[in-house]
Design a protein around this motif. Structure first.
Motif, mmCIF file in Angstrom:
data_model
loop_
_atom_site.group_PDB
_atom_site.id
_atom_site.type_symbol
_atom_site.label_atom_id
_atom_site.label_comp_id
_atom_site.label_asym_id
_atom_site.label_seq_id
_atom_site.Cartn_x
_atom_site.Cartn_y
_atom_site.Cartn_z
ATOM 1 N N SER A 149 88.576 -16.418 -31.668
ATOM 2 C CA SER A 149 88.046 -15.726 -30.565
ATOM 3 C C SER A 149 88.268 -16.274 -29.287
ATOM 4 N N GLY A 150 88.936 -15.448 -28.250
ATOM 5 C CA GLY A 150 89.407 -15.715 -27.225
ATOM 6 C C GLY A 150 89.542 -14.801 -25.988
ATOM 7 N N ALA A 151 89.460 -15.151 -24.690
ATOM 8 C CA ALA A 151 89.401 -14.180 -23.693
ATOM 9 C C ALA A 151 90.561 -14.640 -22.819
ATOM 10 N N SER A 152 91.432 -13.714 -22.332
ATOM 11 C CA SER A 152 92.432 -13.801 -21.586
ATOM 12 C C SER A 152 93.598 -14.713 -22.163
ATOM 13 N N ILE A 153 93.667 -14.264 -23.371
ATOM 14 C CA ILE A 153 94.921 -14.928 -24.247
ATOM 15 C C ILE A 153 96.286 -14.584 -23.845
ATOM 16 N N GLY A 154 96.978 -15.399 -23.473
ATOM 17 C CA GLY A 154 98.424 -15.007 -23.137
ATOM 18 C C GLY A 154 99.360 -15.789 -23.685
ATOM 19 N N HIS A 155 100.760 -15.415 -23.440
ATOM 20 C CA HIS A 155 101.901 -16.300 -23.893
ATOM 21 C C HIS A 155 102.204 -17.478 -23.154
ATOM 22 N N PRO A 156 102.383 -18.812 -23.370
ATOM 23 C CA PRO A 156 102.284 -19.972 -22.363
ATOM 24 C C PRO A 156 103.759 -19.755 -21.785
ATOM 25 N N VAL A 173 100.722 -10.695 -19.327
ATOM 26 C CA VAL A 173 99.534 -9.953 -19.493
ATOM 27 C C VAL A 173 98.661 -10.367 -20.395
ATOM 28 N N ASN A 174 97.572 -10.777 -20.073
ATOM 29 C CA ASN A 174 96.536 -11.604 -21.090
ATOM 30 C C ASN A 174 95.506 -10.407 -21.620
ATOM 31 N N ASN A 175 95.235 -10.654 -23.057
ATOM 32 C CA ASN A 175 94.414 -9.938 -23.742
ATOM 33 C C ASN A 175 93.328 -10.728 -24.407
ATOM 34 N N ASP A 176 92.200 -10.106 -24.719
ATOM 35 C CA ASP A 176 91.086 -10.669 -25.529
ATOM 36 C C ASP A 176 91.260 -10.057 -26.915
ATOM 37 N N PHE A 177 90.826 -11.250 -27.721
ATOM 38 C CA PHE A 177 90.793 -10.947 -29.099
ATOM 39 C C PHE A 177 89.917 -11.683 -29.909
ATOM 40 N N SER A 178 89.215 -11.274 -31.039
ATOM 41 C CA SER A 178 88.277 -11.911 -31.671
ATOM 42 C C SER A 178 88.164 -11.561 -33.055
ATOM 43 N N THR A 179 88.117 -12.510 -33.799
ATOM 44 C CA THR A 179 88.170 -12.483 -35.380
ATOM 45 C C THR A 179 87.376 -13.517 -35.934
ATOM 46 N N SER A 180 86.578 -13.303 -36.993
ATOM 47 C CA SER A 180 85.771 -14.429 -37.722
ATOM 48 C C SER A 180 85.359 -14.084 -39.045
ATOM 49 N N GLY A 181 85.308 -14.987 -39.920
ATOM 50 C CA GLY A 181 85.000 -14.898 -41.354
ATOM 51 C C GLY A 181 86.147 -14.531 -42.091
ATOM 52 N N LYS A 182 86.070 -14.722 -43.470
ATOM 53 C CA LYS A 182 87.042 -14.168 -44.349
ATOM 54 C C LYS A 182 86.439 -13.093 -45.095
ATOM 55 N N PRO A 183 87.224 -12.020 -45.700
ATOM 56 C CA PRO A 183 88.471 -11.698 -45.350
ATOM 57 C C PRO A 183 88.410 -11.140 -44.103
ATOM 58 N N CYS A 221 96.808 -21.197 -23.395
ATOM 59 C CA CYS A 221 96.829 -20.194 -22.356
ATOM 60 C C CYS A 221 95.849 -19.202 -22.674
ATOM 61 N N ALA A 222 94.611 -19.487 -22.083
ATOM 62 C CA ALA A 222 93.574 -18.671 -22.419
ATOM 63 C C ALA A 222 92.297 -19.076 -21.447
ATOM 64 N N SER A 223 91.462 -18.254 -21.127
ATOM 65 C CA SER A 223 90.222 -18.842 -20.256
ATOM 66 C C SER A 223 89.233 -19.202 -21.024
ATOM 67 N N THR A 224 89.067 -18.776 -22.411
ATOM 68 C CA THR A 224 88.162 -19.472 -23.517
ATOM 69 C C THR A 224 88.930 -19.044 -24.549
ATOM 70 N N LEU A 225 88.891 -20.079 -25.386
ATOM 71 C CA LEU A 225 89.244 -19.751 -26.852
ATOM 72 C C LEU A 225 88.460 -20.951 -27.961
ATOM 73 N N THR A 226 87.957 -20.157 -29.014
ATOM 74 C CA THR A 226 87.262 -21.027 -30.130
ATOM 75 C C THR A 226 87.952 -20.542 -31.260
ATOM 76 N N VAL A 227 88.463 -21.706 -32.061
ATOM 77 C CA VAL A 227 89.410 -21.714 -33.399
ATOM 78 C C VAL A 227 88.871 -22.393 -34.538
ATOM 79 N N SER A 228 88.955 -21.983 -35.526
ATOM 80 C CA SER A 228 88.952 -22.789 -36.764
ATOM 81 C C SER A 228 90.110 -23.498 -37.142
ATOM 82 N N ASN A 229 90.093 -24.798 -37.690
ATOM 83 C CA ASN A 229 91.215 -25.699 -37.924
ATOM 84 C C ASN A 229 91.957 -24.860 -38.957
#
Length: 599
Positions: free
Chosen positions: A397-404, A412-422, A456-464
């Protein structure tokens, strides 16, 4: 610090270093002319007082002493000039990298695995690669160590430790630049570590044996006593020269036995100087981050001298071995003092004390180079962030995700969020609308997150999670494998990892493109359904709009996103913004018309 302030930082320090280098160069040139003057005055003084040999000898010795002192001072000034030149180059290079001109840097192409889960797809190595952009490593060990960070996720504890270390180093950019400059003087290669390793693997031949120690202690007394007696007229010339011949035979018989050890460590002194300098820079610094403190402590274990001092000791032994390069010095030293035996005893004594430490020294150097790389990345990109790690599964889950690797001015940055499986994100869109770039943005930032670097994001939360991708497929003539078979092999690895419930995040781009449209749709649909059944998470970019209907069967597991295009006449306009839903506008027909296909 903003981008403009970062540019100003490097420019300001480069200007200061350039002025300092000019001042020291002028001083060095002055010393050079002074040496010429001392030599001329000394020669004039000797000629003037001759034949008063006592006065001439005194003037000559004084002139030589002053000349050598000035020469030593001049060499120290040259070392400073060399260091300043390296520092200036680094500041210039940082400004070039900041303007995305870095294609001339070492790109790590030789470090790229032949087969890897994401390396080729995400441009980890090679020209215009992630490694080429962010590494600040100077040694072969550092290159390989940092490459290993980019090729596999670290445990969460290691990631957090690296983040703290990198943050501390980012607040002291001058420290890291100096560390890098030391390494550029004479880059440390694997050859020196291999030579030392081979030498360490061999049993000592001299040091543990009492006889050699006694010979090294007694022989000089006998040989020098004979020399004194001959000079004093107490020993006849024939007897003295006969004894000298015996001394020569003994000394050079031992030399023949010593030569293999000398050759084993030949020509490593310049790299030893670099290694010693880099470790000394760590030893002399104060750190607060746990990982940096640990690295420093490893260099000075209890009861032993500091690593840099120990390496300097080895270098001095090898320097004394090199006296053999001057026969006028080496012949009398070896004949009367058993010079080679004394040095090999010192060398093997050094080995007995430090054999267990050498590997750790190279590891510490490489680890600090890797940490310095991500620390510099954090300093150069204050708008980036260190990601938050979560124990939840499938979280990204992140905001302003861009390619380094895309310049900030055009990115151009984009927000994207996903959590849980599947959880599968289906991404549709026009050609060139940004689907593949977005997948790579997600993947590259996950790679950075898993090695402890800022993203390269303003915020990012990730699983390992480990990235597994199927994006850039090529055939293999050597293995007689078609593009389609190569893709199937990659998908097979992905399916096996998913079936084992490994923590992976999938990036799939236009899968099964090497077969007919019917089989492609059937296979893609079956794969998505299988991934959902096995609790997979990831993203799939596709032109197959029929796949998007799967959201009706799996509303909790599938989400549709798209990139679209605006059309004005025959012109296309892209905004590269990720939007929810299914793409409604396509541009393939316009592009085909542009190249001359009559539709």
């Amino acid at each position: 610090m903003s981008t403009s302030n970062r540019e100003a930082f490097y420019l300001k320090h480069e200007d200061e270093l350039t002025k300092e280098k000019a001042n020291i160069t002028r001083r060095k040139n002055t010393i050079g002319w002074t040496r010429v003057g001392v030599f001329a005055l000394g020669l004039w003084g000797v000629v003037t007082v001759w034949p008063e040999t006592g006065s001439a000898l005194l003037i000559g010795i004084a002139a030589i002493a002053i000349f050598l002192a000035l020469l030593n001072y001049s060499m120290r000034l040259q070392d400073q000039v060399n260091m300043l030149s390296a520092l200036i180059r680094i500041h210039q290079e940082e400004r070039e990298i900041g303007n995305h001109r870095f294609s001339n840097r070492y790109n790590g192409d030789n470090l790229a695995p032949r087969q890897h889960e994401y390396s080729a797809d995400l441009d980890i190595f090679g020209r215009a690669s992630l490694f080429q952009y962010i590494h600040r490593t100077t040694s072969e060990q550092g290159h390989r160590h940092f490459a290993s960070w980019l090729l596999s996720p670290a445990p969460n504890a290691a990631i957090k430790a690296r983040q703290k270390a990198a943050l501390e180093l980012s607040n002291e950019p001058g420290w890291g630049i100096h560390y890098q400059a030391i390494g550029q003087q004479e880059p440390v290669g694997r050859s020196i570590e291999e030579k030392l390793g081979l030498w360490l693997s061999k049993s000592p031949e001299f040091f543990p044996k009492t006889g050699w120690k006694l010979l090294a202690a007694i022989f000089p007394f006998i040989s020098l006593a004979c020399l004194v007696m001959h000079i004093a007229g107490l020993m006849s010339a024939p007897l003295f020269y006969l004894l000298v011949l015996v001394f020569v035979v003994i000394a050079f018989s031992i030399t023949k036995m010593v030569i293999p050890q000398y050759q084993a460590l030949d020509k490593i002194v310049p790299q030893l100087n670099t290694l010693s300098g880099k470790l000394r820079w760590i030893e002399s610094s104060s750190f607060s981050a746990d990982q940096l403190v640990t690295l420093k402590q490893q260099l000075h274990p209890a009861g032993k001298p500091a690593a840099s001092a120990s390496i300097t000791g080895l270098r001095k032994i090898l320097d004394r071995f090199d006296y053999r390069l001057n026969p006028l010095v080496f012949l009398p030293l070896n004949t009367f003092l058993l010079w080679d035996l004394r040095q090999v005893l010192s060398l093997e004594k050094w080995k007995s004390v430090h054999s267990a430490d050498i590997g750790k020294w190279f590891e510490t150097m490489a680890e600090m180079e890797a940490l310095n790389s991500i620390g510099r990345l954090a300093f150069n990109h204050p708008g980036w962030t260190f990601p938050v790690l979560t124990e939840e599964q499938g979280d990204y889950s992140g905001a302003s995700i861009g390619h380094p690797l895309i310049p900030e001015s055009t990115r151009v940055n984009n927000d994207f969020s996903t959590s849980g499986k599947p959880a599968i994100a289906l991404i549709t869109g026009s050609n060139m609308a940004g689907k593949s770039t977005f997948l790579r943005s997600i993947g590259v930032n996950q790679v950075l997150a898993m090695c402890g670097a800022p993203v390269c994001a303003s915020t990012l939360t990730v699983s390992n999670m480990r990235i597994m991708s199927s994006m850039r497929i090529a055939d293999n003539l050597e293995e007689n494998a078609s593009t389609f078979y190569a893709e199937l092999s990659k998908l097979k690895s992905i399916i096996e990892s998913v079936n084992r419930f490994e923590p992976v995040f999938l990036l799939l781009d236009e899968i099964l493109r090497g077969t007919n449209s019917h089989d492609r749709h059937t296979g893609s649909r079956a794969l998505v359904m299988q991934l959902i059944r096995h609790n997979a998470c990831g993203m799939l970019a596709t032109h197959d709009l029929a796949l998007t209907s799967l959201v009706e069967d799996y509303p909790k597991a599938i989400r549709n996103y798209h990139f679209d295009v605006s059309v004005s006449g025959e012109e296309l306009y892209f905004d590269y913004r990720l939007k929810e839903g299914v793409c409604k506008s396509m541009n393939a027909s316009i592009l085909m018309k542009k190249i001359g296909i009559e539709l």
